[in-house]
Design a protein around this motif. Structure first.
Motif, mmCIF file in Angstrom:
data_model
loop_
_atom_site.group_PDB
_atom_site.id
_atom_site.type_symbol
_atom_site.label_atom_id
_atom_site.label_comp_id
_atom_site.label_asym_id
_atom_site.label_seq_id
_atom_site.Cartn_x
_atom_site.Cartn_y
_atom_site.Cartn_z
ATOM 1 N N TRP A 125 58.851 58.269 -0.069
ATOM 2 C CA TRP A 125 59.490 57.641 0.974
ATOM 3 C C TRP A 125 61.226 57.882 0.829
ATOM 4 N N LEU A 126 61.741 57.738 -0.260
ATOM 5 C CA LEU A 126 63.058 57.652 -0.591
ATOM 6 C C LEU A 126 63.430 59.255 -0.601
ATOM 7 N N SER A 127 62.746 60.087 -0.991
ATOM 8 C CA SER A 127 62.829 61.340 -0.824
ATOM 9 C C SER A 127 63.007 62.012 0.540
ATOM 10 N N ASP A 128 61.751 61.505 1.423
ATOM 11 C CA ASP A 128 62.043 61.788 2.923
ATOM 12 C C ASP A 128 63.261 61.387 3.536
ATOM 13 N N LEU A 129 63.742 60.102 3.106
ATOM 14 C CA LEU A 129 64.763 59.591 4.040
ATOM 15 C C LEU A 129 66.161 60.483 3.393
ATOM 16 N N TYR A 130 66.330 60.676 2.265
ATOM 17 C CA TYR A 130 67.552 61.512 1.833
ATOM 18 C C TYR A 130 67.474 63.064 2.419
ATOM 19 N N ALA A 131 66.048 63.501 2.658
ATOM 20 C CA ALA A 131 66.092 64.539 3.295
ATOM 21 C C ALA A 131 66.523 64.952 4.815
ATOM 22 N N GLN A 132 65.836 63.648 5.447
ATOM 23 C CA GLN A 132 66.189 63.694 7.047
ATOM 24 C C GLN A 132 67.829 63.494 6.989
ATOM 25 N N SER A 133 68.432 62.521 6.143
ATOM 26 C CA SER A 133 69.733 62.347 6.187
ATOM 27 C C SER A 133 70.458 63.746 6.175
ATOM 28 N N GLY A 134 70.165 64.585 5.201
ATOM 29 C CA GLY A 134 70.827 65.813 4.733
ATOM 30 C C GLY A 134 70.527 66.758 6.241
ATOM 31 N N ALA A 135 69.459 66.622 6.667
ATOM 32 C CA ALA A 135 69.305 67.563 7.946
ATOM 33 C C ALA A 135 70.034 67.201 9.050
ATOM 34 N N LYS A 136 70.537 65.809 9.065
ATOM 35 C CA LYS A 136 71.230 65.377 10.090
ATOM 36 C C LYS A 136 72.882 65.607 9.860
ATOM 37 N N ALA A 137 73.247 65.784 8.775
ATOM 38 C CA ALA A 137 74.419 65.928 8.247
ATOM 39 C C ALA A 137 75.077 67.391 8.114
ATOM 40 N N LEU A 194 63.288 71.500 0.157
ATOM 41 C CA LEU A 194 63.993 72.767 -0.349
ATOM 42 C C LEU A 194 63.577 73.713 0.983
ATOM 43 N N LEU A 195 62.761 73.521 1.934
ATOM 44 C CA LEU A 195 62.612 74.191 3.011
ATOM 45 C C LEU A 195 63.686 73.758 4.212
ATOM 46 N N VAL A 196 64.091 72.615 4.158
ATOM 47 C CA VAL A 196 65.199 71.914 4.892
ATOM 48 C C VAL A 196 66.511 72.873 4.409
ATOM 49 N N GLU A 197 66.602 72.807 3.102
ATOM 50 C CA GLU A 197 67.761 73.622 2.446
ATOM 51 C C GLU A 197 67.871 74.816 2.892
ATOM 52 N N GLY A 198 66.645 75.762 2.527
ATOM 53 C CA GLY A 198 66.731 76.933 3.100
ATOM 54 C C GLY A 198 66.844 77.356 4.465
ATOM 55 N N SER A 199 66.364 76.618 5.240
ATOM 56 C CA SER A 199 66.614 76.741 6.943
ATOM 57 C C SER A 199 68.333 76.465 7.087
#
Length: 367
Positions: free
Chosen positions: A219-231, A257-262
Motif C-alpha cells: 500500500w505504501l509503495s503504491d502511494l509513493y508510485a502514484q505521488s511520483g506519477a502525478k509530480a 519501475l514501469l512508471v519510471e520508465g514511462s
C-alpha cells in the motif's frame, strides 16, 4: 409482473445463456435492474481462461494473482484486462489448484459442521445466532461464485468472521461462574501458565506484525508510485525519488519501475527508460508493456532488429494489443518510430496521426 417481463422461462433461459456465452457487449444503463439486466460481458471468457489455467496446473495451480497474464494471452479483444476471474471457485482452482481448493473447502466444511453441532445444543436465541451467521457466510460464498466479492475487504472479512463465529457460539449458564482457563492452569502450575501465556502473546504479536507489514508495504509503495506519477511534470527529480522509494519498499512489484520508465521515455531520457524497463522485466517477466516500451525505444533509435525481438515477445504475452501489432508492422517496413505518438495511440484509440494512419488501417482491417 416478473413473468410478463421474462416471458417463456425456457426461451428466457436460452437467451440468457447465449448472452452469457457468446455476447461481449457491456450492460447498458437502460437495463431496469441488476437482476434482470443483460448477462453479456466477459465473465464466460474469464471462466474459460481460468479453467484452462487449472487444466495446465491442476495440482498446485498457477499461484495467487497470476490470472491477468493468462487472460491477456487468450482474450478476444484488446480492451478488457481483468486481474481476477469473476468466480471464487475458479479462482481457487486456477491459482491454488486441487490442493489449495481442498484446504479452503475443508475449512468451510469444518466450520459448517461445527456450527451444525453447536446449533443442536443451543437454545432458540443461540441457535438463531448460529443460523444467521451461517446464512451470511453461505450467501457470500454463493455470490462470490459469480463475482469478485473476495476483493472487497468490507464484505469478505465480515463473511469469513461470521462463518467462524457460527462454529464458536457457546451456551451460557448463568448459574455457574466459570473460571478462565488461564487461571485454572495457573492454579496448578504458575510458572508453566506464565510461560505459556507469554509464548502465545509473543507468537500472536509476531504474526500480527508480519501481517501488518505484508499489507502495509504494498500500500505504501503504491502511494509513493502514484505521488511520483502525478509530480513528474512539475518536479521530475522529486518524482524519480518517490518512484525509487516505492520500488525499494516493495521489491516484488514492477509497477514503480514501469512508471519510471514511462516518464523517462516521455522526457526522452533513453538510458534511464531502458534501465527501468529492464529492471521491471527482472521482477515481472510477463510484463508485455515493458517489452512494448523497450521496442518503441529501440525503434526510435533505429535499432529495428532489437525492436522486432521485443515486439515479438510482447505479442506472445498479449497477442491482441493493436499498438504492438501496429509498431511491428512499422518496424518491419522500416518506418520511423516515435514513442510519443504510438503511446498516444495506445491511450486514445481514436487518435489517427497522419504519418501512421495507413499502418493503423491495415492493422485494424486484418482478418
Amino acid at each position: 409482473m416478473g413473468l410478463s417481463h421474462v416471458g417463456d422461462p425456457r426461451d428466457w433461459a436460452a437467451r440468457q445463456w447465449h448472452d452469457l456465452a457468446h455476447s461481449y457487449s457491456l450492460p447498458t444503463q437502460d437495463d431496469r435492474s441488476r437482476l434482470l439486466a443483460s448477462l453479456s460481458g466477459r465473465r464466460y471468457e474469464e471462466w474459460r481462461v481460468a479453467w484452462r489455467q487449472f487444466e495446465r496446473h491442476p495440482l498446485l495451480g498457477a499461484g495467487p494473482d497470476n490470472f491477468a497474464a493468462a487472460y491477456l494471452a487468450e482474450r478476444s479483444d484488446n480492451f478488457h484486462e481483468p486481474r481476477h476471474p469473476h468466480s471464487l471457485p475458479l479462482k481457487l482452482l486456477s491459482q491454488g489448484g486441487i490442493l489449495g481448493t481442498g484446504l479452503f473447502t475443508l475449512a468451510v466444511v469444518a466450520a459448517g459442521w461445527l456450527a451444525g453441532r453447536r446449533r443442536r445444543t443451543l437454545d432458540a436465541v443461540g441457535g438463531g445466532t448460529v443460523a444467521a451467521c451461517l446464512v451470511a457466510g453461505a450467501y457470500w460464498l454463493l455470490h462470490s461464485s459469480v463475482d469478485i466479492l473476495w476483493e472487497i475487504p468490507a464484505l469478505a472479512a465480515p463473511a469469513m468472521g461470521l462463518l467462524a463465529l457460527s462454529a464458536s457460539v457457546e451456551r451460557g449458564d448463568p448459574g455457574r461462574a466459570e473460571v478462565p482457563p488461564s487461571r485454572e492452569i495457573a492454579s496448578g502450575s504458575p510458572w508453566a501458565a506464565r510461560r505459556a501465556a507469554r509464548g502465545a502473546s509473543l507468537v500472536g504479536a509476531v504474526a500480527s506484525l508480519a501481517i501488518a507489514v505484508a499489507l502495509a508495504l504494498p500500500w505504501l509503495s503504491d502511494l509513493y508510485a502514484q505521488s511520483g506519477a502525478k509530480a513528474w511534470r512539475a518536479n521530475p527529480a522529486q518524482a524519480y525519488r518517490r518512484l525509487e522509494l516505492a520500488s525499494a519498499i516493495d521489491p516484488l512489484s514492477a509497477d514503480p519501475l514501469l512508471v519510471e520508465g514511462s516518464i523517462a521515455l516521455r522526457r526522452r531520457e533513453a538510458s534511464r527508460a531502458r534501465r527501468a524497463f529492464l529492471r521491471a522485466l527482472e521482477r515481472d517477466p510477463a510484463s508485455w508493456y515493458a517489452y512494448l516500451q523497450l521496442a518503441l525505444l529501440e525503434g526510435s533509435l533505429g535499432h529495428y532488429r532489437e525492436a522486432e525481438r521485443y515486439l515479438a515477445q510482447s505479442l506472445a504475452l498479449n497477442p491482441n494489443e493493436r499498438v504492438t501489432r501496429l509498431a511491428l508492422r512499422m518496424v518491419k517496413e522500416g518506418a520511423p518510430i516515435d514513442p510519443q505518438i504510438l503511446n498516444r495511440v495506445f491511450v486514445d484509440p481514436a487518435f489517427r496521426p497522419p504519418g501512421i494512419e495507413s499502418y493503423t488501417h491495415r492493422v485494424e482491417s486484418r482478418p
